[in-house]
Design an enzyme around this catalytic site. Structure first.
Site, short mmCIF file in Angstrom:
data_model
loop_
_atom_site.label_atom_id
_atom_site.label_comp_id
_atom_site.label_asym_id
_atom_site.label_seq_id
_atom_site.Cartn_x
_atom_site.Cartn_y
_atom_site.Cartn_z
N ASN A 48 -0.53 5.19 -1.13
CA ASN A 48 -0.83 3.76 -0.98
C ASN A 48 0.45 2.95 -1.18
O ASN A 48 1.35 3.36 -1.93
CB ASN A 48 -1.87 3.35 -2.02
CG ASN A 48 -2.26 1.89 -1.88
OD1 ASN A 48 -2.51 1.39 -0.78
ND2 ASN A 48 -2.30 1.18 -3.00
N HIS A 76 1.77 -0.60 -2.58
CA HIS A 76 1.32 -1.71 -3.42
C HIS A 76 2.47 -2.71 -3.60
O HIS A 76 3.60 -2.30 -3.92
CB HIS A 76 0.86 -1.18 -4.79
CG HIS A 76 0.26 -2.23 -5.65
ND1 HIS A 76 -1.05 -2.64 -5.50
CD2 HIS A 76 0.78 -3.00 -6.63
CE1 HIS A 76 -1.31 -3.60 -6.38
NE2 HIS A 76 -0.21 -3.84 -7.08
N ASP A 134 -4.84 2.00 -7.87
CA ASP A 134 -3.40 1.83 -8.18
C ASP A 134 -2.91 2.65 -9.37
O ASP A 134 -1.94 2.26 -10.03
CB ASP A 134 -3.09 0.34 -8.46
CG ASP A 134 -3.46 -0.55 -7.28
OD1 ASP A 134 -3.31 -0.09 -6.14
OD2 ASP A 134 -3.91 -1.68 -7.52
N GLU A 175 9.31 -4.57 1.86
CA GLU A 175 8.30 -3.52 1.98
C GLU A 175 8.38 -2.78 3.32
O GLU A 175 8.30 -1.54 3.36
CB GLU A 175 6.93 -4.17 1.82
CG GLU A 175 5.76 -3.23 1.83
CD GLU A 175 4.50 -3.95 1.37
OE1 GLU A 175 4.56 -4.70 0.38
OE2 GLU A 175 3.47 -3.77 2.00
C1 GRF Z 1 1.00 -5.67 1.63
O1 GRF Z 1 0.97 -6.59 0.60
C2 GRF Z 1 0.84 -4.30 1.08
O2 GRF Z 1 1.59 -4.09 -0.06
C3 GRF Z 1 -0.61 -4.24 0.85
O3 GRF Z 1 -1.14 -4.86 2.02
C4 GRF Z 1 -0.21 -5.83 2.49
C5 GRF Z 1 0.12 -5.62 3.95
O4 GRF Z 1 -0.90 -6.07 4.71
N1 GRF Z 1 -1.08 -2.96 0.48
P1 GRF Z 1 -0.94 -5.84 6.28
O5 GRF Z 1 -0.20 -4.59 6.58
O6 GRF Z 1 -0.25 -7.00 6.96
O7 GRF Z 1 -2.39 -5.78 6.62
#
Ligand code: GRF
Length: 247
Positions: A106, A108, A149, A178
C-alpha cells in the site's frame, strides 16, 4: 511480472505506475485494475490504457466473501503476482491477504506509523500532520495486513512541511514526491531478487528491506538465460554484486 492495482478514486498513482511500466522503470505490466467505485477516474484511466478494469464491491457481489472470491478469480485469470493498493479505500478480505501474503503493498501519504489507521486517508492525513506541527511528513510503502496501515514498512521518503502550508498545499507537495517514489520503489520490488531456498525458506533480506521469499531468481538477469533456484552462496554472491550490500 503481472501486477494488479486497486484504486478507488482519481487513480493518479495508478497512472504513475502504468507510466513507470511503459517506460521500463518498472519491469512489470499492470494486467488488471480493480476498483470499488464504478465512477472512479481510476477505471477510466485503465480503460483508456486498454487495461482490463473491474468495478467490484461487496454490494454488487452480495457479501464480503463473495467479493473476495470474485477478486481472487480475476487475479488468477490475469496471473497476478503482486498487488499494489494505490488509494484503495477498502480493507481486503483475509482470503485475499492469505493468498497474496507478503505480496500486497500500500502507498500511504505520511510517515507511518504516525498518521495511519482507520479514517487516516486523503486530506485527513495532511490536516492531522499540520495540526500536530510536524516539520516533515512523507510517503510510506508498506506491506498490507489485516489492520489499516500497520504492515511492515518497506520504504519511506520525507517531504518538508512548510510554515504556511494548508492541507491542500501539503497534499500536492507529497503527491508530487509520491509519483516519483512509488515508481522507484515498485521498480525495486518487482525488478529485484526473487529468492527462496528449495524449502521456501527466506534466504536473506535484500536492499531496502524487501524480502523475496517464495520466489525464484531468474539467472537470465546475470547472463545465461536459465531460470533456476540459487543456493544461499550464489544468492549472497549476487546480492553482494548487484545490491552492493552484504546479505
Ligand atoms: C495518495 O494520497 C496516496 O497516498 C493514497 O491515495 C492518494 C492517491 O490517490 N493512498 P489517486 O491515485 O489519485 O486516486
Amino acid at each position: 511480472m503481472n501486477i494488479a492495482v486497486f484504486a478507488s478514486h482519481g487513480g493518479s498513482d495508478l497512472q504513475a505506475i502504468i507510466d513507470g511500466c511503459k517506460n521500463n522503470q518498472i519491469n512489470a505490466r499492470v494486467s488488471v485494475v480493480i476498483s470499488n467505485n464504478g465512477n472512479s477516474m481510476a477505471l477510466q484511466r485503465a480503460e483508456a490504457e486498454g487495461i482490463p478494469a473491474y468495478h467490484l464491491s461487496a454490494n454488487k457481489s452480495g457479501n464480503e466473501e463473495a467479493l473476495a472470491t470474485e477478486i481472487l478469480d480475476i487475479l488468477a485469470k490475469y496471473n497476478v503476482e503482486m498487488i499494489f493498493l494505490a488509494g484503495y479505500m477498502r480493507m481486503l478480505h483475509i482470503s485475499v491477504l492469505e493468498k497474496y501474503n507478503n505480496r500486497i503493498f500500500n502507498i500511504h501519504p505520511a510517515l507511518l506509523p504516525k498518521f495511519g489507521g482507520k479514517g487516516m486517508h486523503g486530506m485527513n492525513v495532511h490536516t492531522a500532520v499540520i495540526k500536530a506541527k510536524e516539520s516533515e511528513t512523507g510517503v510510506t510503502i508498506h506491506r498490507v495486513n489485516a489492520e489499516y496501515d500497520s504492515g511492515e514498512i518497506v520504504a519511506q521518503t520525507t517531504v518538508p512541511v512548510l510554515k504556511n502550508d494548508t492541507p491542500e498545499i501539503l497534499a500536492a507537495r507529497v503527491l508530487d514526491r509520491e509519483y516519483e517514489f512509488l515508481v522507484e520503489v515498485i521498480g525495486d520490488i518487482v525488478n529485484g531478487y526473487k529468492v527462496s531456498d528449495k524449502n521456501g525458506t527466506l534466504l536473506c533480506t535484500n536492499i531496502k528491506g524487501i524480502d523475496r521469499s517464495g520466489y525464484h531468481i531468474p539467472i537470465s538477469q546475470y547472463g545465461d538465460g536459465i531460470e533456476t533456484i540459487l543456493t544461499k552462496e550464489q544468492y549472497q554472491a549476487n546480492c553482494y554484486k548487484v545490491g552492493g550490500e552484504e546479505c
